[in-house]
Design an enzyme around this catalytic site. Structure first.
Site, PDB file in Angstrom:
ATOM      1  N   GLU A  44      24.533  38.259  31.665  1.00 56.38           N
ATOM      2  CA  GLU A  44      25.611  37.280  31.868  1.00 56.38           C
ATOM      3  C   GLU A  44      26.896  38.014  32.221  1.00 56.38           C
ATOM      4  O   GLU A  44      27.283  38.961  31.538  1.00 56.38           O
ATOM      5  CB  GLU A  44      25.836  36.449  30.589  1.00 56.38           C
ATOM      6  CG  GLU A  44      26.874  35.355  30.804  1.00 56.38           C
ATOM      7  CD  GLU A  44      27.332  34.657  29.520  1.00 56.38           C
ATOM      8  OE1 GLU A  44      27.139  35.202  28.414  1.00 56.38           O
ATOM      9  OE2 GLU A  44      27.899  33.561  29.636  1.00 56.38           O
ATOM     10  N   GLU A  69      31.916  41.502  29.588  1.00 54.37           N
ATOM     11  CA  GLU A  69      33.209  40.812  29.477  1.00 54.37           C
ATOM     12  C   GLU A  69      34.308  41.861  29.607  1.00 54.37           C
ATOM     13  O   GLU A  69      34.308  42.855  28.889  1.00 54.37           O
ATOM     14  CB  GLU A  69      33.293  40.084  28.132  1.00 54.37           C
ATOM     15  CG  GLU A  69      34.661  39.548  27.768  1.00 54.37           C
ATOM     16  CD  GLU A  69      35.278  38.641  28.838  1.00 54.37           C
ATOM     17  OE1 GLU A  69      34.635  37.675  29.266  1.00 54.37           O
ATOM     18  OE2 GLU A  69      36.417  38.936  29.268  1.00 54.37           O
ATOM     19  N   ASN A  96      34.476  45.796  33.666  1.00 51.93           N
ATOM     20  CA  ASN A  96      34.639  44.897  34.804  1.00 51.93           C
ATOM     21  C   ASN A  96      33.334  44.897  35.593  1.00 51.93           C
ATOM     22  O   ASN A  96      32.783  45.974  35.873  1.00 51.93           O
ATOM     23  CB  ASN A  96      35.780  45.413  35.689  1.00 51.93           C
ATOM     24  CG  ASN A  96      36.185  44.394  36.730  1.00 51.93           C
ATOM     25  OD1 ASN A  96      35.333  43.730  37.328  1.00 51.93           O
ATOM     26  ND2 ASN A  96      37.466  44.255  36.944  1.00 51.93           N
ATOM     27  N   ASP A 118      36.101  32.410  36.536  1.00 51.15           N
ATOM     28  CA  ASP A 118      37.467  32.080  36.975  1.00 51.15           C
ATOM     29  C   ASP A 118      37.415  31.675  38.455  1.00 51.15           C
ATOM     30  O   ASP A 118      36.850  32.403  39.274  1.00 51.15           O
ATOM     31  CB  ASP A 118      38.383  33.294  36.799  1.00 51.15           C
ATOM     32  CG  ASP A 118      38.465  33.712  35.337  1.00 51.15           C
ATOM     33  OD1 ASP A 118      38.692  32.839  34.486  1.00 51.15           O
ATOM     34  OD2 ASP A 118      38.278  34.906  35.034  1.00 51.15           O
ATOM     35  N   GLU A 194      32.103  24.877  28.715  1.00 49.51           N
ATOM     36  CA  GLU A 194      31.274  23.700  29.005  1.00 49.51           C
ATOM     37  C   GLU A 194      31.540  22.604  27.965  1.00 49.51           C
ATOM     38  O   GLU A 194      31.687  21.428  28.304  1.00 49.51           O
ATOM     39  CB  GLU A 194      29.796  24.125  28.984  1.00 49.51           C
ATOM     40  CG  GLU A 194      28.838  23.046  29.398  1.00 49.51           C
ATOM     41  CD  GLU A 194      27.424  23.610  29.595  1.00 49.51           C
ATOM     42  OE1 GLU A 194      27.232  24.846  29.501  1.00 49.51           O
ATOM     43  OE2 GLU A 194      26.524  22.801  29.843  1.00 49.51           O
TER      44      GLU A 194
HETATM   45  C1  LIG Z   1      36.872  31.075  32.293  1.00 47.89           C
HETATM   46  S1  LIG Z   1      36.181  32.223  31.190  1.00 47.89           S
HETATM   47  C2  LIG Z   1      34.585  31.544  30.779  1.00 47.89           C
HETATM   48  C3  LIG Z   1      34.000  32.144  29.548  1.00 47.89           C
HETATM   49  C4  LIG Z   1      32.559  31.719  29.183  1.00 47.89           C
HETATM   50  N1  LIG Z   1      31.622  32.202  30.182  1.00 47.89           N
HETATM   51  C5  LIG Z   1      32.442  30.235  29.040  1.00 47.89           C
HETATM   52  O1  LIG Z   1      31.787  29.601  29.881  1.00 47.89           O
HETATM   53  O2  LIG Z   1      32.955  29.687  28.054  1.00 47.89           O
HETATM   54  C6  LIG Z   1      35.730  33.550  32.302  1.00 47.89           C
HETATM   55  C7  LIG Z   1      35.520  34.874  31.586  1.00 47.89           C
HETATM   56  O3  LIG Z   1      35.060  35.818  32.535  1.00 47.89           O
HETATM   57  C8  LIG Z   1      35.716  37.058  32.308  1.00 47.89           C
HETATM   58  N2  LIG Z   1      35.697  37.801  33.593  1.00 47.89           N
HETATM   59  C9  LIG Z   1      36.322  37.444  34.724  1.00 47.89           C
HETATM   60  N3  LIG Z   1      36.108  38.341  35.709  1.00 47.89           N
HETATM   61  C10 LIG Z   1      35.304  39.297  35.164  1.00 47.89           C
HETATM   62  C11 LIG Z   1      34.744  40.506  35.672  1.00 47.89           C
HETATM   63  N4  LIG Z   1      34.969  40.910  36.944  1.00 47.89           N
HETATM   64  N5  LIG Z   1      33.968  41.244  34.854  1.00 47.89           N
HETATM   65  C12 LIG Z   1      33.742  40.853  33.566  1.00 47.89           C
HETATM   66  N6  LIG Z   1      34.269  39.720  33.030  1.00 47.89           N
HETATM   67  C13 LIG Z   1      35.032  38.948  33.819  1.00 47.89           C
HETATM   68  C14 LIG Z   1      37.094  36.649  31.840  1.00 47.89           C
HETATM   69  O4  LIG Z   1      37.762  37.677  31.139  1.00 47.89           O
HETATM   70  C15 LIG Z   1      36.786  35.441  30.969  1.00 47.89           C
HETATM   71  O5  LIG Z   1      36.556  35.797  29.628  1.00 47.89           O
END
Ligand SMILES: C[S@@+](CC[C@H](N)C(=O)[O-])C[C@H]1O[C@@H](n2cnc3c(N)ncnc32)[C@H](O)[C@@H]1O
Length: 213
Positions: A44, A69, A96, A118, A194
């Site tokens: 994930e 994350e 990342n 995002d 969600e």
């Molecule tokens: C909008 S949140 C959604 C969190 C979770 N997946 C949910 O559905 O509740 C998006 C998450 O993705 C992480 N994220 C965004 N770009 C990323 C990247 N390039 N690598 C790792 N994590 C990332 C952000 O830090 C954030 O915690």
């Protein structure tokens, strides 16, 4: 996702290295032998606070789940959840996801999930979207032939963008759902986002795709 600065997060992640892999690149090509005890690997990207990965790990004990994350103060909440339930089939990575090929060998991953990524709605931020073609190139490499990517989002713009991006890349769309919760899929594990968006009555979109090999 907002998170308060947690100055203790670094130490906390180091103390919990049974859940968090601090040097994930060391396992490139060896995740199955050295981490998952031969179990299939599901990945994930953007695990957030870990509700989905913890729930999936409970539902599928014969699969090993890896969550990436990027934000330290957010991943600590995922670590807490996994520790509380003592799941042995989860590994979390604080990185990342832009350099996945440094972490995983070609064809090493069985399935992938992008949950409520995002949306980066401005055109000038297109490259940051997790379904931009540079990300798809990496997913294609690390996923096994016939391995699937499952995407869920409440964001119509990101969903439409992703469908176009997948098609232009030559992916096969196995499923496209415009209102996931109307399906009442008993296997669906809800993420934090969600729960929040569906409680407001917003439809949840889901697609499953396979990459060309
Ligand atoms: C909008 S949140 C959604 C969190 C979770 N997946 C949910 O559905 O509740 C998006 C998450 O993705 C992480 N994220 C965004 N770009 C990323 C990247 N390039 N690598 C790792 N994590 C990332 C952000 O830090 C954030 O915690």
């Amino acid at each position: 996702m907002r998170a308060r600065h947690k100055p203790w997060a670094d130490d906390y992640l180091k103390e919990n290295n049974e859940v968090v892999e601090l040097n994930p690149a060391e396992y490139k090509g060896k995740w199955r032998q050295e981490i998952s005890e031969g179990r299939p690997l599901h990945l994930e990207i953007g695990t957030g606070k870990g509700q989905f990965i913890e729930g999936m790990a409970g539902q599928y004990p014969d699969i090993h789940f890896i969550g990436i994350e990027v934000v330290k103060s957010i991943i600590v909440s995922a670590v807490e959840k996994v520790k509380d339930t003592e799941r042995a089939n989860v590994t979390l990575i604080n990185e990342n996801a832009q350099d996945l090929s440094d972490l995983f060998e070609d064809n090493e991953i069985d399935q992938m999930y992008l949950n409520f990524s995002d949306p980066w709605p401005k055109n000038r931020h297109e490259k940051r979207r997790l379904t931009y073609h540079t990300f798809l190139e990496q997913y294609q490499r690390i996923l096994k032939p016939n391995g699937e990517l499952v995407l869920k989002t409440d964001n119509r713009g990101l969903f439409e963008y992703s469908l176009v991006s997948f098609s232009q890349f030559g992916c096969t769309l196995e499923e496209v759902t415009l209102d996931l919760h109307r399906l009442e899929d008993p296997t669906n594990v809800m993420t934090e986002y969600e729960e929040k968006f569906s409680a407001k009555g917003q439809p949840i979109y889901r697609c499953r795709v396979q990459f060309p090999k």
